[in-house]
Enzyme design. Structure first.
Site, PDB file in Angstrom:
ATOM      1  N   CYS A  39      41.088  37.211  35.820  1.00 48.63           N
ATOM      2  CA  CYS A  39      41.452  38.496  36.402  1.00 48.63           C
ATOM      3  C   CYS A  39      42.452  39.269  35.549  1.00 48.63           C
ATOM      4  CB  CYS A  39      41.981  38.305  37.801  1.00 48.63           C
ATOM      5  SG  CYS A  39      43.387  37.191  37.888  1.00 48.63           S
ATOM      6  N   ASP A  71      39.981  47.012  41.423  1.00 48.65           N
ATOM      7  CA  ASP A  71      40.003  45.620  40.978  1.00 48.65           C
ATOM      8  C   ASP A  71      38.826  45.366  40.071  1.00 48.65           C
ATOM      9  OD1 ASP A  71      40.269  42.975  40.551  1.00 48.65           O
ATOM     10  OD2 ASP A  71      40.338  42.395  42.674  1.00 48.65           O
ATOM     11  N   HIS A 130      46.408  36.442  41.684  1.00 48.39           N
ATOM     12  CA  HIS A 130      45.455  37.447  41.221  1.00 48.39           C
ATOM     13  C   HIS A 130      46.211  38.614  40.587  1.00 48.39           C
ATOM     14  CE1 HIS A 130      41.585  39.227  40.969  1.00 48.39           C
ATOM     15  NE2 HIS A 130      41.868  40.243  41.780  1.00 48.39           N
TER      16      HIS A 130
END
Lengths: 321, 654
Positions: free
Chosen positions: B412, B472, B456
């Site tokens: 991520c 995202d 994250h």
């Protein structure tokens, strides 16, 4: 509280049956001198409906005690001298063919009596010994397929010489177990022996004994004796004693449940003979060696020379609750 | 000086138990103690045991004094202090080891077992995990058993000792509970123990370089647990906001100094339905306070919202904290932005990641609007050969270039970083948010577990008229990461492609159950602080509880409990009525001064003591006792016995 005082403590006229017991004890004491403890035990044994084994060397009054017991309790008495050629039929009887009647007729053997003295029981062969067994356990004998009841009360008083004498057949454990008590008479002390030597003839004295009770009265006494109160601490005590005989390293085979039951019955009868309000620890200790001694198998390496010593050892290691 | 004598071996039977109890109590400390202390204990223990076995002499006073000095210096050197939990338990362990060397008698063994109890207690100063409770109870049991073993008659079996110690511990349980409930908890405890806080922090750090978060993803340690009041937001809305990073040096993102936002009410416009929940945050030793995007109100004291909408507390979170939060998942932030601030969110170091900058500018030129450009970048991640993996290849400098054009494999943080850089290159203000995403619902306790693995990073971009908007990029590459969360993806096997092996279903179930138990333990036991105590006291009906009232309740409760337990013990051991005869008889034996031997009947005993007293009274007592104890129930006999025993006078007075 020991036996010697018993007569004075008797509740006079209040309890005739019990008084008879005291008289019996007094009479026996006058014949068998200085053996008050054994006499008390023998009476307890009979009161507990048990058979009695008297073991000792010849000439110490075994037969005398048995005969005296029979007379004083008013029981019919027969005696069988056990020898190595004794046959079972010599004990229980035989059926004889009567020519005039043309039928078999049963000739009862000496066992058909209320108190039988099996003298020197270990001299007979096992086969003859076992003929006695059925009678002791079942209160009946079987001859030619017919079962015949023995008279009641029925007691076997057996005597035997210690097993290490020549020409004997030691009683097997199973047979020993049928005897409620085993007593040893032992030598009389100096004083009593002198009285024996100087006093009257014991055998003629025996003939002069009057019965103190009837067989029916005796059965009533047995009934009462079995109802003597036994407190729970003393049941614990008996259990502890039995456990000790099973756990002690000095003993290979301890008391069986039958042995424990015998201990209870004997202690109750002893308490009755001793006029105790219930079973006391003393009663249990008094009968313990007589009841347990012949049922225990000492360990091979035990340091106790006799079963009496072994029993005393057990008593000395168990606390009284 | 007298020649030291060897031991007599009298402790040989009980010493192993004492040693075992000590070792058991010491075990939880071992991981914190320097190695030489544990070693010293075992050397001393085996030394002492050999001494007892071989009947040797104990070491002389001089040797013991020198050893004690050396060990003390050792502790001082190791910890450079002698106060605090660390040096304190080190000294306790040393004390146990050295005391062994002068243990001669039972008295010394008592001291050893006291030390053992202290060791058990002090290990609670370090850790208060659920699993340690049964272990420590067992250690206490063992200590008690060793205690009993020391004074036990030879006939007593281990089993009997163990049963007795279990009973003793059980008697203590109500007392301990009363103490625990009523002992006043103060907000700032005066008995505060300096606890080693250590320096290692767990969880996410306050900067982000490639590889920081993927290393967390392998950790199943719990970050926090969440109990939702009613509605549980969908997994794709579960963004747990932590900190915000906006400075980029070509490789690493960093945040601002923590400040308090000037007008938080003006920054944010909330919309939609509120979500209320409670977070129980494990200690992080950092200041970040995690809440669902976007927090509206929170109950944690001394906690502020920063200018980038991050929650932070004035002091680091050194202990587990629980706080209530209300969040709104729909919001608008910073509709207006000044020129100077906007420039800060557009800064990229010159000459860093040139290929990325060029690509972004080209793509922006092709796209008609900012929104189209964002869409195009996400499509690029989605459709080209980009992969989501927890084991990305290493990147050098110009990490974004390397990732975007060469390796194309990332976690991520790689996607967030690349996306933010591309946005900035195209003139769209952007920043990185670090936090957690998703979590796993624990069906055993109906709460959400958020693990370190759920850490994250995502991106926020500022669009004219919309304000800061969460984008995202990971969702474009691996939508299942967002929809199912790391744990979900691990369970159904998709995570295998990212480099995570799925756990066995049974183990997973067990771990969830264990976690639920731990959560309860935290809530009910460790969380029983001043506030909960206050609430509980009020629930019990104590209005305005203060420490005086609680102490008073505690003292009276303890007295009452001790009384009840004593009464129970008394009733348990009281002889039944019949045995009152036995008690009287014991008194009689005590009066005569002659002990009765085992197996001696009362009659035999009477003949033995008759000569010392009046024979009549002895006989009366004996016959009354025999009647009362062994005859049929006879109150008169008991009465006779009572009178006779109390009438019996001492031999000297006769």
């Amino acid at each position: 509280m020991q036996g010697g005082n018993t007569l004075e403590q008797l509740p006079t006229g209040k309890d005739a049956d019990r008084a008879a017991l005291g008289r019996a004890r007094e009479v026996l004491g006058s014949i068998i001198l200085g053996k008050d403890k054994q006499i008390g035990l023998a009476l307890s044994c009979l009161l507990a409906r048990g058979h009695l084994l008297i073991e000792d060397l010849p000439g110490l009054g075994k037969t005398m005690l048995a005969q005296a017991l029979a007379r004083v309790l008013g029981l019919s008495f027969r005696r069988i001298q056990f020898t190595s050629d004794l046959l079972p039929a010599d004990i229980v009887g035989v059926s004889v063919f009567r020519q005039n009647k043309g039928e078999f007729e049963f000739q009862p053997g000496p066992i058909f009596t209320q108190l039988i003295l099996a003298d020197e029981v270990n001299r007979a062969t096992p086969k003859a010994q076992s003929a006695l067994l059925e009678a002791m356990e079942e209160y009946q004998v079987t001859v030619d397929g017919n079962t015949r009841q023995l008279p009641r009360p029925f007691f076997v008083v057996a005597t035997q010489n210690p097993a290490d004498q020549i020409g004997t057949f030691p009683l097997p454990e199973s047979q020993l177990d049928r005897f409620l008590m085993r007593l040893e008479l032992g030598y009389p002390n100096e004083e009593n022996e002198r009285m024996l030597l100087t006093g009257g003839d014991r055998r003629s004295m025996l003939n002069e004994i009057d019965a103190v009770c009837t067989p029916a009265q005796l059965q009533k006494l047995q009934e009462i004796a079995s109802g003597v109160h036994m407190s729970s601490p003393l049941v614990d005590y008996i259990q502890a004693l039995v456990r000790q005989t099973r756990e002690s390293p000095e003993i290979d085979i301890g008391l069986s449940p039958r042995g424990a039951i015998a201990l209870v019955a004997a202690a109750k009868a002893h308490a009755y003979v001793e006029h105790h309000s219930g079973v006391y620890p003393d009663d249990i200790q008094a009968v313990f060696a007589a009841v347990a001694g012949h049922r225990l198998q000492p360990a091979g390496n035990t340091s106790y020379r006799s079963s009496a010593e072994l029993c005393q050892h057990v008593l000395d290691t168990v606390a009284i609750p | 000086m007298a020649k030291p004598r060897g031991t007599d071996g009298s402790l040989l039977a009980s010493l192993p138990w004492t040693l075992a109890a000590l070792a058991f109590a010491l075990a939880p400390h071992v991981q914190f103690l320097p190695f030489w202390i544990t070693g010293a204990f075992f050397v001393c223990a085996s030394w002492r045991y050999t001494i007892e076995r071989r009947r040797r002499a104990l070491p002389s006073t001089w040797i013991r004094a020198i050893l004690a000095m050396l060990c003390f210096l050792g502790v001082l050197v190791t910890y450079s202090s002698i106060s605090g939990v660390g040096p304190g338990s080190a000294l306790l362990a040393i004390m146990a080891a050295l005391k062994l060397l002068e243990t001669r008698r039972r008295r010394d063994q008592f001291v050893l077992l006291f030390i053992s109890v202290f060791l058990v207690m002090s290990s609670l100063l370090r850790e208060q995990y659920l699993w340690s409770l049964p272990y420590l109870l067992l250690a206490v049991l063992l200590t008690m058993t060793a205690w009993l073993r020391m004074s036990a008659a030879e006939s007593e079996t281990m089993r009997q000792n163990f049963r007795t110690s279990t009973r003793l511990v059980l008697y203590a349980v109500p007392l301990a509970l009363a103490m625990w409930i009523f002992f006043p908890r103060l907000a700032s405890p005066f008995w505060a123990v300096p606890i080693d806080t250590g320096t290692a922090s767990s969880g996410i750090s306050d900067t982000m370089s490639p590889g920081d978060i993927s290393s967390l993803s392998l950790s199943s340690a719990v970050a926090f647990r969440v109990n939702f009041d009613n509605t549980i937001p969908a997994p794709r809305d579960q963004y747990w906001r932590g900190l915000v990073l906006q400075h980029f040096n070509g490789r690493t993102w960093t945040g601002d100094e923590l400040t308090i936002a000037s007008q938080p009410e003006d920054q944010i416009v909330f919309g939609g339905a509120p979500v209320a929940y409670m977070v129980t945050l494990e200690p992080t030793r950092q200041q970040w306070v995690f809440a669902l995007d976007m927090p509206y109100a929170w109950s944690l004291a001394r906690t502020n919202i920063g200018p980038q909408q991050q929650l932070w507390r004035m002091q680091p979170i050194d202990q587990r904290v629980a706080y209530d939060v209300i969040s709104y998942t729909e919001y608008q932030v910073d509709l207006e932005m000044s020129r100077s601030i906007r420039d800060r969110y557009l800064a990229i170091p010159a000459r860093s990641n040139p290929r990325t900058v060029r690509l972004a500018q080209q793509m922006r030129a092709v796209a008609g609007s900012n929104a189209d450009f964002v869409e195009a970048v996400l499509m690029k991640f989605h459709e080209e050969e980009y992969f989501y993996t927890l084991r990305p290849p290493p990147l050098g400098s110009n990490s974004v270039d390397r990732f975007l054009f060469d390796t194309k494999r990332g976690f991520c943080e790689h996607y967030a970083s690349a996306f933010a850089v591309m946005m900035r290159a195209a003139g769209i203000p952007s920043r990185i948010v670090l936090g957690y995403q998703g979590g796993e619902m624990n069906p055993m306790g109906d709460y959400l577990i958020v693990r370190q693995a759920d850490a994250h990073a995502w991106t926020e971009i500022w669009l004219e008229g919309v304000g800061w908007t969460r984008v995202d990029p990971t969702a474009a590459v691996a939508p299942e990461r967002i929809d199912a969360g790391i744990s979900g993806a691990m369970l159904d096997g998709t995570a295998a492609a990212w480099g995570l092996l799925p756990p066995s279903a049974l183990l997973h179930r067990l771990s969830l159950t264990w976690d639920a138990m731990n959560a309860k333990w935290n809530d009910w036991v460790l969380g029983y602080g001043p506030e909960n105590q206050d609430k509980f006291m009020q629930w019990l009906g104590m209005d305005d509880p203060d420490w005086r009232k609680m102490m008073l309740t505690l003292v009276s409760l303890v007295v009452a409990l001790v009384a009840v337990i004593s009464l129970l013990l008394f009733l348990r051991n009281r002889p039944p009525p019949r045995d009152r005869a036995a008690v009287l008889y014991q008194r009689f034996i005590h009066k005569t001064g002659v002990t009765i031997s085992i197996g001696e009947t009362p009659a035999a005993y009477a003949t033995r003591v008759r000569s010392r007293f009046s024979a009549d009274s002895i006989d009366t007592i004996t016959s009354a006792y025999l009647d009362a104890r062994y005859g049929p129930v006879d109150p008169a006999a008991l009465q006779r016995l009572k009178i006779a025993v109390s009438a019996l006078s001492h031999p000297h007075q006769q």
